[in-house]
Motif scaffolding. Structure first.
Motif, short mmCIF file in Angstrom:
data_model
loop_
_atom_site.label_atom_id
_atom_site.label_comp_id
_atom_site.label_asym_id
_atom_site.label_seq_id
_atom_site.Cartn_x
_atom_site.Cartn_y
_atom_site.Cartn_z
N THR A 1 -1.43 5.94 -6.38
CA THR A 1 -1.77 5.01 -5.30
C THR A 1 -1.70 5.69 -3.94
N SER B 1 -8.27 7.23 1.50
CA SER B 1 -8.96 6.05 2.05
C SER B 1 -8.67 5.90 3.54
N ARG C 1 -11.48 3.61 4.75
CA ARG C 1 -11.85 2.67 3.70
C ARG C 1 -10.67 1.74 3.42
N PRO C 2 -10.91 0.58 2.79
CA PRO C 2 -9.81 -0.32 2.45
C PRO C 2 -8.81 0.36 1.52
N LEU C 3 -7.54 0.04 1.69
CA LEU C 3 -6.49 0.63 0.87
C LEU C 3 -6.20 -0.25 -0.33
N GLU C 4 -5.70 0.34 -1.40
CA GLU C 4 -5.39 -0.43 -2.60
C GLU C 4 -3.91 -0.76 -2.67
N THR C 5 -3.60 -1.79 -3.42
CA THR C 5 -2.23 -2.25 -3.59
C THR C 5 -1.59 -1.57 -4.80
N PHE C 6 -0.36 -1.16 -4.65
CA PHE C 6 0.36 -0.55 -5.76
C PHE C 6 0.79 -1.61 -6.76
N ARG D 1 -4.76 8.04 -3.42
CA ARG D 1 -5.99 7.31 -3.09
C ARG D 1 -5.93 6.70 -1.70
N ASN D 2 -4.76 6.19 -1.31
CA ASN D 2 -4.66 5.53 -0.01
C ASN D 2 -4.70 6.52 1.15
N THR E 1 0.82 -1.22 0.00
CA THR E 1 0.00 0.00 0.00
C THR E 1 0.85 1.27 0.00
#
Length: 435
Positions: free
Chosen positions: A341, A348, A353-358, A344-345, A301
């Motif tokens: 990324t 989030s 909110r859930p974090l996204e993976t790079f 957005r993280n 993340t």
């Protein structure tokens, strides 16, 4: 109190990130802060052109204060000294005047979320004499210093040839490092030298310039396919560059560079563009996990492994995807992708909110040999392989990378306006900048 988001480092990644956050969050409930040691920003891949005098940095630099006013963030001038994780504060080193007088004392800036994007510096590997006798191209100040020294040596040779037509005088430049910076600088120097006779140095041209490019590895441009690296090698030699591979520098002196084989390469100007490491300030900073080259180790993340409120992006972070045996390379395209990324993280994390993976997508690599040629590979792993490109197509893509940077930093409206202004400047401005 406002939610405070602090970004340390105003390079390409940091500047784009702070613009996105400032524009998105506004000033009412959030305080977006940029800490940077320079007053202005210039895209690092352009520094070799600034050094050779081919680019007027005053036309391309971005002032952080005016940019912050436009996009809703605050700018603080200063160097990162350390991080107090317990208090969630960044410690900024004192700012000194040229004579050593303290302008602003050591101070602290609170953060709720922190993003470190301080870039990287050249790695001299402890080679004796490098820090004392070599020049580097890591920021605008160093590029300006090199350009002034280059011009001084060109003037010296021109004067010698004017007073003694039989003199055999040269400007000797040695560049250590066969990566993109070293290769592009070598070509750009010949472009600049060929134009000097039109700017008052009537008896000076590229024949009075001797450039040696030294690479410790088996070939230059290891990031490119071998056929393209060989093409660049031949192009440089056709220009007049002496290219040495499998040659390690063991010592730098005031007059030259000593190699492992015992050869001493005579040099008036010595440029070190080999190796990459994160700044020393990051070494084990605040107990965060770092590599031997001072890079901050991050999760998928882009959060640091020991503190979820601290992110790292760009050249100063170390991230190795699970499906790869190598970390993400320190390239401008990687920093640009990490910005999205991280942006957005951070949002989030604020919103729980859930974090996204790079996910890193290799778009390929391009190297410009000034006006002489541009080569590279495109698409990377998008089509399961690489597509070699040269000539006008490669040059068009290379130029488009900078245009994308302008749009990322300034937004679409001003970015496109600056692109148009750039076309006008190429017509009305001098070809070289000497002051």
């Amino acid at each position: 109190m406002k939610t405070q988001i602090v970004i340390v480092g105003g390079g390409a990644g940091g500047l784009e990130l702070v613009r996105r956050l400032g524009a998105k969050l506004g000033r009412d409930a959030y305080d977006v802060i940029l800490i940077e040691r320079n007053q202005t920003h210039i895209w690092k891949p352009l520094l070799h052109e600034v050094a050779a005098g081919s680019l007027d940095a005053n036309l391309d630099e971005v002032g952080y204060r005016s940019h912050g006013h436009r996009w809703g963030y605050r700018f603080f001038l200063g160097n990162l000294e350390t991080i107090d994780r317990a208090a969630r504060q960044v410690v900024v080193a004192p700012i000194l005047d040229e004579d050593g007088t303290e302008i602003i004392g050591r101070h602290r800036i609170r953060y709720d979320y922190l993003v470190l994007c301080v870039g990287a510096v050249s790695n001299d590997f402890g080679t004796p004499g490098v820090r004392e006798h070599c020049l580097f191209l890591e920021d605008r100040e160093q590029a300006d210093r090199f350009r002034q020294k280059l011009l001084n040596h060109c003037l010296r040779v021109s004067r010698t040839m004017t007073t003694d037509s039989g003199a055999d005088a040269y400007v000797n430049v040695t560049i250590v490092g066969g990566g993109a910076t070293g290769v592009e600088l070598a070509a750009e120097l010949f472009n600049a030298a060929s134009a000097l006779k039109h700017y008052g140095l009537e008896v000076f041209d590229e024949s009075r310039l001797r450039v040696t490019l030294v690479e410790a590895g088996p070939r230059i441009l290891p990031a490119l396919p071998i056929n393209l690296a060989e093409a660049a090698h031949k192009e440089l030699e056709a220009l007049g560059v002496r290219v040495l591979v499998n040659t390690a520098i063991m010592e730098a002196t005031s007059t030259g560079m000593g190699t492992r084989t015992g050869e001493v390469i005579e040099a008036d100007l010595k440029i070190w563009a080999a190796g990459v490491r994160a700044p020393d300030v990051l070494k084990d900073i605040a107990g965060l996990e770092t590599t031997r080259s001072n890079q901050l180790i991050v999760r998928p993340t882009l959060q640091t492994t020991r503190d979820e409120r601290i992110f790292a992006i760009g050249d100063c972070c170390y991230f190795k995807p699970d499906d790869s045996d190598r970390p993400v390379p320190p390239r401008a395209q990687a920093a640009h992708q990490m910005v999205r990324t991280a942006y957005r993280n951070v949002l989030s994390l604020i919103a729980d909110r859930p974090l996204e993976t790079f996910v890193y997508r290799d778009r390929g690599s391009l190297v410009s040999l000034s006006r002489y040629s541009t080569i590279g590979s495109l698409m990377g792993n998008l089509v399961g392989g690489r597509m070699a490109v040269e000539g006008r197509i490669a040059r068009l893509v290379y130029v488009s990378l900078y245009r994308m940077h302008l749009i990322g930093v300034h937004g679409w409206l001003k970015g496109i306006a600056l692109i148009l202004v750039g076309h006008v400047n190429r017509v009305v401005r001098p070809r070289l900048k000497f002051h």
